[in-house]
Every structure is written in structure tokens, then in C-alpha cells.
Write an enzyme that holds these catalytic residues in place. Structure first.
Site, PDB file in Angstrom:
ATOM      1  N   ARG A  52     -29.136 -16.469 -23.730  1.00  0.00           N
ATOM      2  CA  ARG A  52     -27.728 -16.690 -22.994  1.00  0.00           C
ATOM      3  C   ARG A  52     -26.807 -17.375 -24.103  1.00  0.00           C
ATOM      4  NH1 ARG A  52     -28.217 -21.601 -19.553  1.00  0.00           N
ATOM      5  NH2 ARG A  52     -26.798 -22.519 -21.371  1.00  0.00           N
ATOM      6  N   HIS A 107     -24.090 -21.708 -19.089  1.00  0.00           N
ATOM      7  CA  HIS A 107     -24.825 -21.022 -17.677  1.00  0.00           C
ATOM      8  C   HIS A 107     -23.666 -20.849 -16.845  1.00  0.00           C
ATOM      9  CE1 HIS A 107     -27.489 -21.174 -14.432  1.00  0.00           C
ATOM     10  NE2 HIS A 107     -26.556 -21.829 -13.528  1.00  0.00           N
ATOM     11  N   TYR A 132     -26.932 -29.966 -24.928  1.00  0.00           N
ATOM     12  CA  TYR A 132     -28.350 -29.673 -24.860  1.00  0.00           C
ATOM     13  C   TYR A 132     -29.178 -28.618 -25.616  1.00  0.00           C
ATOM     14  CZ  TYR A 132     -27.365 -25.995 -21.504  1.00  0.00           C
ATOM     15  OH  TYR A 132     -26.767 -24.927 -20.887  1.00  0.00           O
TER      16      TYR A 132
END
Length: 386
Positions: free
Chosen positions: A280, A284, A293
Site C-alpha cells: 500500500r 490506509h 508507523y
């Protein structure tokens, strides 16, 4: 030829085939499980003993076009959300090969159960891109008739669509049809109980369903290694059906592997789990900040495996597409972006009372009472002159 008339076009075989030299497949990702790969990140064709594909130059250009236009639509939707035109958007950036490859493997009579990120699969099924945006703008609850394109409405509840797909596939088998069903979900959803239950029922009832897991490495902010101790595709073994890991950034391999799994389902041999190993590239959703993160170096490493770039490299190396093709596609891409932008801004606001219309098929006294109360509440603002 317009975008609208070609969105549902599936690549057609022709008598002319590419004859580029191919090298044997090699193990990918270091010492990890071997990926099924037919096109390397450097744009080189390789062979695989179990999965082969023979495409014409026209078909290859069609796959490239699909990925480019899907990415352009996705970028436009992201921009619209940032401009306040959409409430939320889940980008597919980096996952174009997994979606277009698997989407083009489907027959018209196959049925798709997506998550909320399968914009490329929707494109392959002929769903107008603007129809995907109504829900994210808050003007409808879906935006298309699932039975028109055999493409179910987007599912927000994580993993539940795998059970829906399994039940539908069990019905297909009982009806004696030779079509197949495919369920899309992510690596995070693979940890849901719904997915385990779908695996159990599909195996026991030998349902003609393909579970297509797009492992994009991150379940929002949780990496895959915090979700499983084995590669995701190996989970299928515990349920009694095969699993395969495919290079999710290789559109040719995704097409070949999915086509094989669908054919297996149609032959009555039961379910297959396909793990598309991809990444990805963006957040998100637009409410997420991936810099909190994950490291920039990780994204940079995956940018070198870009699914669109590798197919373009192959097309150019093999002289299967010229400058005129890429120029025309860029113009078509901009036209699509403009059309999507204008369509979203022109979407009418829904009738606020319509929310009560489909709570019950035959009506309900309590709903009628609630509708009347809400109508009176709305009318009170008009009386106050607001």
C-alpha cells in the site's frame, strides 16, 4: 474511443503473439516463499512451470491502460477528498496490478464481492468510476446495481464479504451453474473470524469461490508479522484447500494465477486462496498518516517495484507500444480526471427523508412515526427562517 465505451472491455486474444525471450522463474524476496512471477520489476519476462500466459500486444496494452486509468481515477478521488468534496477515500495506489490482473481474469457471469478499495476491479467490471464516489460523498448507500455488473456493493465491515461470497458460491453450486465467485479482502481482514468461517464453509461444501487476499503489508498501522507467523497463503492448508502467493505488482502473474483459480472453481474442485503480495503506497484511508508507523525507506524500496512502470518498461523494450500510444493514454487519463471531478461536484444532495424508505420492505408503524417526527424537525428550521 471514449473511456465510457471501453471501461468494460476485456482484452481479446488475437493471432499475433509476443515472442520475447523468457528466462526461468527465480525465487523472490530472499529466503521467503517463492512468488509466482512472470514479469520482474525490471520489466523482464520470466517463465513459471505452473502458471503461464500468452497475451497479444493489444491485450498487454489493454492491461497497461487499465492500470493507468485506475491510478488516475484514484488520484483524482484523493484530491477531491482533500478539497472537501468527499468525506473519506481509500486509495489503491500500488495495488493496480493485483486488481486489474485478477479483474480481467473474470468472466461476465462470475460474481465479485469487494471490500471498499477494489476500484480497479470495479473498472474491469464496467462500473462507472463516478458511481463509486456517491457513498464517499454521502449522497447514497452504494451507487450502482450489483446485478448489472455482477459486482457487489462495497463492504465496509472488515471481512464480512468473504461469508457473503461463500454463501453465494454455495448457491451457485446448488444451481448447477459453471460460474465462479471471488472475494477480495486484505491482510488485516485475514485475522477476522468471518474469514476463518468462510474458509471452513467453502472447504466443507466445496464452494466455487476464490479468496483473493491483497497483502499490502499493513493492516492500518499493524504490520503483517504481527498478524501471522506463517505466510498468509499457507493458512489455506489448514482448511483443506490450496493457497498460492503471487507477485501482486505483476499484472501478468495476477491474471494467470487468478484465471487458474477460477477455472479450478468452475470445474468443481473447490476454493483457492490467492495471496497477492503487494504494498500500500499511500495511507490506509485519507484519515490515516502512514509516516507515524512506517519508514520512508520501505516505501522507496517498493516504488522500485511499481506495477505500472514495470509493464511500461516491458512494452517499450519489446516495442509493443509507441510514443503515440502513451501520449493518447495521457490525454485520456486527463479527460477521465476532469469527468470525475465535474461529476462529483454535480451530485445532488439526497432527500433526507429517503433514509426511512427501505428500512422494511412493507413499511412499519414505528418507522412511519419516526419519519413524521424527523419531517416535523426539518420543517421547524424553515419556520424559523434558517
Amino acid at each position: 474511443m471514449t473511456v465510457e465505451s471501453t471501461a468494460a472491455r476485456k482484452p481479446r486474444r488475437s493471432s499475433k503473439r509476443t515472442s520475447a525471450a523468457k528466462t526461468p522463474a527465480k525465487t523472490q524476496e530472499g529466503s521467503g516463499p517463492q512468488l509466482v512471477q512472470l514479469l520482474t520489476p525490471e520489466g523482464e519476462r520470466v517463465e513459471h512451470p505452473d502458471f503461464e500466459i500468452d497475451l497479444s500486444a493489444e491485450e498487454l496494452r489493454g492491461l497497461y491502460r487499465d492500470m493507468v486509468l485506475t491510478r488516475r481515477f484514484d488520484a483524482e478521488a484523493t484530491a477531491l477528498q482533500r478539497q472537501g468534496e468527499l468525506g473519506l477515500w481509500a486509495s489503491l495506489l500500488g495495488q493496480e496490478a493485483a486488481q486489474i490482473g485478477s479483474g480481467r481474469a473474470l468472466r461476465d457471469d462470475d460474481y465479485v464481492f469487494p471490500t471498499y478499495r477494489e476500484h480497479g476491479v470495479a473498472w474491469c467490471r464496467g462500473v462507472d468510476p463516478t458511481n463509486l464516489l456517491g457513498m464517499f460523498r454521502g449522497v447514497n448507500h452504494g451507487g450502482w446495481d450489483p446485478n448489472t455488473n455482477n459486482f457487489h456493493l462495497y463492504t465496509i465491515v472488515i471481512g464480512s464479504q468473504t461469508l457473503h461470497a461463500t454463501g453465494y458460491a454455495m448457491g451457485v453450486a446448488k444451481d448447477g451453474a459453471d460460474s465462479a465467485v471471488i472475494a477480495y479482502f486484505g491482510d488485516g481482514a485475514s485475522s477476522q473470524g468471518d474469514v476463518a468461517e468462510a474458509f471452513t464453509f467453502s472447504a466443507v461444501y466445496n464452494a466455487p469461490v476464490v479468496f483473493f487476499c491483497q497483502n499490502n503489508q499493513w493492516a492500518i498501522s499493524e504490520p503483517t508479522e504481527k498478524q501471522t507467523r506463517v505466510p498468509l497463503y499457507q493458512r489455506a492448508q489448514g482448511f483443506g484447500f490450496p493457497g498460492v502467493r503471487v507477485d501482486g505488482n505483476d499484472v501478468l502473474a495476477c491474471l494467470a494465477v487468478t484465471r487458474s483459480a477460477l477455472e479450478r472453481a468452475r470445474r468443481g474442485e473447490g476454493p483457492t486462496l490467492v495471496e497477492a503480495f503487494t504494498y500500500r503506497m499511500g495511507a490506509h484511508t485519507t484519515s490515516d498518516d502512514p509516516t507515524k508507523y512506517r519508514a520512508d525507506e520501505e516505501r522507496a524500496a517498493w516504488e522500485a517495484k511499481d506495477p505500472i512502470l514495470r509493464l511500461r518498461t516491458y512494452l517499450e523494450k519489446q516495442e509493443l507500444a509507441d510514443a503515440a500510444f502513451f501520449t493518447a493514454l495521457e490525454e485520456e487519463s486527463e479527460t477521465l480526471g476532469k469527468r470525475v471531478r465535474e461529476a462529483v461536484r454535480a451530485m445532488p444532495d439526497p432527500d433526507r427523508l429517503a433514509i426511512f424508505d427501505h428500512a422494511y420492505a412493507d413499511g412499519n408503524p414505528l418507522v412511519d412515526e419516526e419519519r413524521a417526527q424527523f419531517a416535523a424537525y426539518q420543517a421547524s428550521f424553515a419556520e424559523e427562517g434558517n
